[in-house]
Enzyme design. Structure first.
Site, PDB file in Angstrom:
ATOM      1  N   GLU A 168     -19.136  13.435  56.824  1.00 51.91           N
ATOM      2  CA  GLU A 168     -19.891  12.946  55.666  1.00 51.91           C
ATOM      3  C   GLU A 168     -20.426  14.101  54.823  1.00 51.91           C
ATOM      4  OE1 GLU A 168     -23.039   9.416  54.556  1.00 51.91           O
ATOM      5  OE2 GLU A 168     -23.145  10.287  56.555  1.00 51.91           O
ATOM      6  N   ASP A 221     -11.010  15.104  61.525  1.00 53.74           N
ATOM      7  CA  ASP A 221     -10.913  14.571  60.162  1.00 53.74           C
ATOM      8  C   ASP A 221     -10.849  13.053  60.268  1.00 53.74           C
ATOM      9  OD1 ASP A 221     -10.636  14.250  57.480  1.00 53.74           O
ATOM     10  OD2 ASP A 221      -8.634  15.138  57.327  1.00 53.74           O
TER      11      ASP A 221
END
Length: 523
Positions: A502, A493
């Site tokens: 993304e 993360d």
């Protein structure tokens, strides 16, 4: 379920929030959190059928994500209140109106090829699974229309040209700025007879044609405009052949190079035009040009770049439902692709992570997961309606020689459930869904204070402090599905790890259809 409520929160959370949990989440304090970890571990051990997800909630959030990606003048009802108007002068320096459309992912560029593909897939989701969307159908149509409106402008603004991109990606990527106060060059790129782009034009034709079907009854005049523009753009794509990657070079590469060439988009565009118009000339085009344009190719992925297998599934529907024998080849190739995804078949050749996620080497694996999942469900629908199965070849050695529609649905469901939280990490890969989800999506607008919380401009260079910060995003990009874990189910993360963190419109668009199916069929 621990999850954001679309009706009771502002979709904005403070940068520093205890345990990185949103205030409106039902996830509690430290003691509850420990108990949740124990429960979560136990949940991972129970069969899939016992781990229920709120697919309707996931569907709603997968659609609202597109409102976070909007460029242009936002309507009063925009449900991402931390977003504001942006790109209001796009195209003005070239005397053309290119306001609107979608930002593709975490940057501020409007790339035409992935935007058109996302619009096509949103439209296909509505066409095949709209009956399962319930109250979300108007929102799904609105998402289609936001993309179609922009593509219609891009296709009709200047005779003999198709506008395919706004902003120089090389300049854009040198800054980390909110779309609302970006000051990087908003350069405009187009394809013409001298600088062709059959790939992006073919996809734009597909998007306009598919979208025309979405609005055929709801707005017949608009539908007719879309279909007329689709026909003109396809003629332009076919008449002036060439790849936009060659014509526009570093302005589109390596960001969205057309690696597969333009043949697949020509066949894809013609197939959608036939479905939308029922004009026999487009079927004649498919039959006359199919082999030259890739009908006989073996292909095992479907994406914004490569449309071959999507085209085959689309055309196989014609064979299955209408017994159009000129399309029998597309049924055979669709069977081959579908069987390659199903473990235990004679044709199986896909890779799955230990936790069960379909996996392809490269960036942003979830884009391949969601497209494959969509195609499995669409093909299952076509097979079921005709009482057919997918033929997987010689079933010797214990391998299965065919796959039923029900089996495809089961495989697709496992992929959707993995995305929503049934995975070794015990987390959802959809932002805002469940108790644990990515907090640091690689996304400019979500990672920086909103213009409402921080009205003052944040400069190009100053923005990088937010990119490199370890803090969770201050704004929740609800519904965004990120690139996902690696081949061993590990996920970082980390905002800097764009391959995993993304989100993108072309990840979500096919998932909308899949979530609609399970929202409407799961009790």
């Amino acid at each position: 379920m621990c999850s954001w409520s679309l009706s009771s929160h502002t979709l904005t959370s403070p940068v520093r929030q205890a345990a990185m949990e949103p205030k409106s989440s039902s996830c509690g304090g430290a003691g509850i959190r420990l108990r949740l970890l124990v429960v979560l571990h136990l949940l991972l051990l129970v069969p899939s059928s016992a781990m229920a997800f709120n697919y309707a909630d996931a569907l709603a959030k997968s659609i609202i994500f597109f409102e976070g990606q909007r460029s242009g003048k936002l309507p009063p009802g925009n449900r991402m209140p931390w977003r504001a108007d942006s790109g209001l002068t796009d195209g003005a320096q070239y005397n053309v109106d290119l306001v609107g459309g979608y930002y593709d992912a975490g940057d501020n560029v409007k790339f035409g090829l992935p935007m058109a593909f996302s619009t096509t897939m949103l439209a296909w989701s509505v066409l095949d699974f709209g009956k399962f969307m319930g109250a979300e159908l108007p929102n799904a149509r609105a998402a289609v229309r936001w993309g179609a409106d922009y593509l219609l402008k891009a296709a009709t603004a200047t005779p003999g040209a198709l506008y395919v991109q706004v902003a120089d990606p090389n300049q854009d990527h040198r800054c980390w700025e909110r779309p609302e106060d970006m000051d990087t060059p908003r350069s405009v790129y187009r394809v013409t007879a001298d600088k062709p782009g059959s790939d992006v034009a073919g996809e734009t034709a597909a998007a306009l044609a598919a979208s025309s079907m979405v609005f055929r009854r709801a707005d017949p005049a608009y539908s007719a405009r879309l279909l007329h523009a689709a026909t003109q753009v396809f003629d332009f794509a076919d008449r002036h052949r060439g790849s936009y990657s060659d014509s526009l070079a570093s302005s589109v590469c390596p960001f969205y190079c057309s690696y597969s060439g333009y043949h697949d988009e020509l066949l894809w565009g013609a197939s959608w035009l036939h479905r939308a118009s029922r004009n026999a000339s487009f079927m004649s085009y498919v039959e006359a040009n199919g082999m030259q344009l890739g009908a006989g190719d073996d292909d095992y992925s479907f994406s914004w770049d490569d449309k071959r297998v999507g085209t085959k599934v689309l055309l196989a529907k014609g064979f299955l439902r209408n017994r159009l024998h000129g399309l029998e080849l597309y049924k055979a190739h669709s069977d081959s692709y579908i069987c390659s995804l199903v473990p235990g078949t004679a044709s199986f050749q896909s890779r799955y992570t230990p936790g069960g996620l379909l996996y392809r080497e490269g960036s942003s694996n979830m884009q391949y997961v969601t497209t494959a999942t969509f195609l499995m469900l669409a093909y299952a629908k076509y097979l079921r309606s005709s009482g057919a199965t997918a033929s997987c070849g010689d079933g010797g050695g214990g391998a299965r020689g065919e796959v039923s529609a029900a089996e495809l649905v089961a495989v697709a469901k496992r992929q959707v459930d993995y995305i929503l939280g049934k995975n070794p990490a015990g987390m959802s890969y959809m932002v805002g869904f469940g108790c644990r989800y990515p907090r640091r999506a690689h996304h400019r607008g979500a990672s920086m204070p909103s213009v409402r919380a921080h009205p003052g401009r944040i400069s190009c260079d100053a923005g990088f402090g937010y990119l490199h910060s370890g803090e969770p995003n201050p704004n929740v990009l609800v519904g965004a599905v990120v690139g996902g874990p690696d081949s061993r189910d590990a996920f970082a993360d980390d905002r800097g790890n764009f391959a995993q963190s993304e989100p993108a419109t072309y990840i979500n668009a096919p998932l909308v259809g899949a979530l609609a199916y399970f929202a409407g069929t799961t009790k």
